[in-house]
Write an enzyme that holds these catalytic residues in place. Structure first.
Site, PDB file in Angstrom:
ATOM      1  N   CYS A   1      13.592  10.741   6.881  1.00 29.29           N
ATOM      2  CA  CYS A   1      13.759   9.859   8.546  1.00 29.29           C
ATOM      3  C   CYS A   1      15.333  10.067   8.738  1.00 29.29           C
ATOM      4  O   CYS A   1      15.224  10.297  10.111  1.00 29.29           O
ATOM      5  CB  CYS A   1      13.222   8.607   8.374  1.00 29.29           C
ATOM      6  SG  CYS A   1      13.955   7.598   7.236  1.00 29.29           S
TER       7      CYS A   1
ATOM      8  N   GLY B   1       7.396   4.543   8.206  1.00 27.31           N
ATOM      9  CA  GLY B   1       6.515   5.833   8.446  1.00 27.31           C
ATOM     10  C   GLY B   1       6.744   6.087  10.019  1.00 27.31           C
ATOM     11  O   GLY B   1       7.879   6.184  10.426  1.00 27.31           O
TER      12      GLY B   1
ATOM     13  N   GLU C   1      10.740  14.866  15.668  1.00 30.13           N
ATOM     14  CA  GLU C   1      11.149  14.729  14.523  1.00 30.13           C
ATOM     15  C   GLU C   1      10.057  16.051  13.528  1.00 30.13           C
ATOM     16  O   GLU C   1       8.795  15.870  13.615  1.00 30.13           O
ATOM     17  CB  GLU C   1      10.694  13.361  13.546  1.00 30.13           C
ATOM     18  CG  GLU C   1      11.068  13.217  12.312  1.00 30.13           C
ATOM     19  CD  GLU C   1      10.752  11.864  11.770  1.00 30.13           C
ATOM     20  OE1 GLU C   1       9.646  11.268  12.106  1.00 30.13           O
ATOM     21  OE2 GLU C   1      11.853  11.321  11.143  1.00 30.13           O
TER      22      GLU C   1
ATOM     23  N   LYS D   1       0.963  -1.167   0.010  1.00 29.83           N
ATOM     24  CA  LYS D   1       0.025  -0.037  -0.013  1.00 29.83           C
ATOM     25  C   LYS D   1       0.725   1.334  -0.169  1.00 29.83           C
ATOM     26  O   LYS D   1       1.687   1.674   0.817  1.00 29.83           O
ATOM     27  CB  LYS D   1      -0.883   0.017   1.247  1.00 29.83           C
ATOM     28  CG  LYS D   1      -2.016   1.263   1.197  1.00 29.83           C
ATOM     29  CD  LYS D   1      -2.486   1.485   2.530  1.00 29.83           C
ATOM     30  CE  LYS D   1      -1.949   2.713   3.380  1.00 29.83           C
ATOM     31  NZ  LYS D   1      -1.925   3.830   2.620  1.00 29.83           N
TER      32      LYS D   1
ATOM     33  N   GLU E   1      10.914   0.670   9.831  1.00 34.33           N
ATOM     34  CA  GLU E   1      11.567   1.849   9.652  1.00 34.33           C
ATOM     35  C   GLU E   1      10.857   3.075  10.175  1.00 34.33           C
ATOM     36  O   GLU E   1       9.884   3.415   9.416  1.00 34.33           O
ATOM     37  CB  GLU E   1      11.920   1.936   8.168  1.00 34.33           C
ATOM     38  CG  GLU E   1      12.747   0.820   7.747  1.00 34.33           C
ATOM     39  CD  GLU E   1      14.159   0.724   7.881  1.00 34.33           C
ATOM     40  OE1 GLU E   1      14.542   1.691   8.674  1.00 34.33           O
ATOM     41  OE2 GLU E   1      14.649  -0.334   8.127  1.00 34.33           O
TER      42      GLU E   1
END
Ligand code: NDP
Length: 479
Positions: free
Chosen positions: A289, A233, A386, A181, A255
């Site tokens: 990331c 994500g 983040e 997806k 991750e």
């Protein structure tokens, strides 16, 4: 001296976007029931209507993947599987321009980056894993490595095709089939990849692509017919997935987020370092990331580095992602822009000092000027959370030990950067840093042969290299 550049727009004539897309299940495109728009974040133009997969579509895709796994893919020799992977890689190269333009339109990233980084690296992942398909016995992962079965793969919007390649290539090389997806805001290159699978005559059901939102992702995660979940994500969704698969036999790789320290020691080559800082945080609008989002400067060179960094930032070109001169493109979505604005406002409120170069932002679309915050302390939200945008938080240190303590003072542990001309210092620092990837005198360099992944809240497992391959094989350690 700075040069004026005439615009150099890439043509979009090379892509043909359908007004509406279905799902790719069992080797065919099947109509969806509900649809949602996908837009160009640089202009807010609706590019297409994309289907939203619910339970029926997830069931159908898992069934198709299981059938392909049992009847075809797990029985095929590694050499034959490798041929398909090579074929996919070559078609991706042949259609690279189409992929690059489509990625830029749907994601907002500069064409220069999709053309020179995302698409070539995605093809490289297929080439690399094609080479492993018939050599799994020699990978040091057991004498007779076996695939896991059907892999459910959920990917984010920051590197849509590249994240697809990171997931699909090793899964297929190891003999698994997949249900993937893409993110809600960037589904188009995954749908073009489905066409590539058809063009490569990949057996039906080996790759299935379902578009949708978080609810589709959750249906995949919780489906009893799935043997492995691979997710990239946010840490928040990663935790939900970890909880969902804990009572099951599913394997999982995650991750997740990062808040990387990019450490500049006083013996660093300053001009190269400034380029590395810019690449570390402004590449891909900071939607990375492993971005070097916390700059740690040794106090005695901080002023010089900041002076040079600001004058370099004044030359960054922000604007039309389809212009080949553009360095920083659009923010991927209105929601992400809102999050960046909120965290930057927290930086102001907590007393950090904000600076951005003068730059004119387009009137339409989602934009945020490259920004640095100085006077940041470890307690500030902009040093801990983040931001996932073009915002750099600058902290200082006096001794190497203090740099390490500050760098490791984070719940994340995905990446780090070290800038120093002393090899011994670089080796010492890299041994102290708790991060999965450490770059020395460079930043944001990726290669399919090199394992990538994090410690702590940055995730579980590795992608890329032999380590990444092991995550798609039975009974092999995933670290
Ligand atoms: P998410 O983690 O929500 O999205 C990643 C993928 O997971 C998307 O395909 C998403 O679908 C899907 N998803 C969402 N909810 C679920 C669920 N409950 N179960 C299974 N799959 C799910 O990231 P966002 O796009 O919302 O971004 C939020 C923040 O996450 C960003 O601001 C950034 O800080 C961080 N992020 C980090 C990334 C990284 O690589 N470390 C990548 C992307 C974001 P959908 O897109 O349809 O919502």
């Amino acid at each position: 001296m700075s040069f004026e550049y005439a615009p150099a727009p890439e043509s979009r004539a090379v892509v043909s976007i359908k007004p509406k897309y279905g799902h790719f299940i069992g080797g065919k495109f099947v109509a969806g029931s509900k649809h949602f728009p996908t837009i160009n974040p640089a202009t807010e133009e609706v590019l297409s209507q994309v289907a939203l997969a619910g339970k029926a579509e997830v069931d159908a895709a898992v069934k198709a993947a299981r059938k392909a796994y049992t009847a075809t893919w797990s029985k095929m020799s590694g050499k034959e599987r490798g041929k398909y992977l090579y074929r996919i890689a070559r078609i991706m190269q042949e259609r690279a321009r189409e992929f690059a333009v489509l990625e830029t339109l749907d994601n907002g990233k500069p064409i220069r980056e999709s053309r020179d980084t995302d698409i070539p690296l995605a093809a490289a992942h297929f080439f690399y894993h094609a080479g492993w398909a018939d050599k799994l016995e020699y990978a040091g992962l057991g004498t007779s490595p076996k695939p896991l079965g059907v892999a459910g793969q959920i990917i984010p919007w920051n590197f849509p095709l590249l994240m697809l390649a990171w997931k699909v290539a090793p899964a297929l090389a190891a003999g698994n089939t997949v249900v993937l997806k893409p993110a809600e805001s960037t589904p188009l290159t995954a749908l073009l990849f489905a066409e590539v699978c058809q063009q490569a005559e990949l057996p039906a059901g080996v790759v299935n692509i379902l578009t949708g939102d978080g609810s589709t992702g959750a249906l995949i995660v919780n489906h009893p017919g799935i043997d492995k979940i691979a997710f990239t994500g946010s840490t928040e969704v990663g935790k939900i997935i970890a909880r969902a698969v804990a009572p099951t036999k599913k394997s999982v790789t995650l991750e997740l987020g990062g808040k990387a320290a990019n450490i500049v020691f006083d013996d660093a080559p300053i001009d190269e370092t400034v380029e590395g800082i810019v690449n570390g945080i402004f590449f891909n609008q900071g939607h990375v990331c492993c971005a070097g989002s916390r700059l740690l400067l040794q106090e005695n060179v901080a002023e010089e580095v900041l002076h040079k960094l600001k004058s370099r930032m004044e030359k960054i070109r922000v604007g039309d992602p389809m212009d080949k001169n553009t360095d920083v493109g659009a923010i991927n979505s209105k929601e992400q822009l809102g999050k960046i604005i909120e965290l930057a406002a927290a930086g102001d409120a907590e007393g950090a000092e904000r600076w951005s170069p003068a730059c004119e932002l387009p009137g339409k679309g989602f934009w945020f000027a490259p920004t640095i915050f100085t006077g940041v302390t470890q307690a500030h939200r902009i040093a801990r959370e983040e931001i996932f945008g073009p915002v750099l938080s600058v902290l200082t240190f006096r001794t190497p030990q203090e740099a390490i303590e500050k760098a490791n003072n984070t719940p994340f542990g995905l990446s780090a950067g070290i800038w120093s001309e002393k090899g011994s210092r670089t080796l010492w620092a890299s041994q102290q840093l708790r991060a999965g990837v450490i770059w020395a005198n460079t930043f944001n360099k990726f290669d399919p042969t090199s394992p990538f992944g994090g410690y702590k809240e940055s995730g579980w497992g590795r992608e890329g290299g032999r380590h990444g391959l092991s995550a798609y094989l039975k009974g092999v350690s995933h670290e």
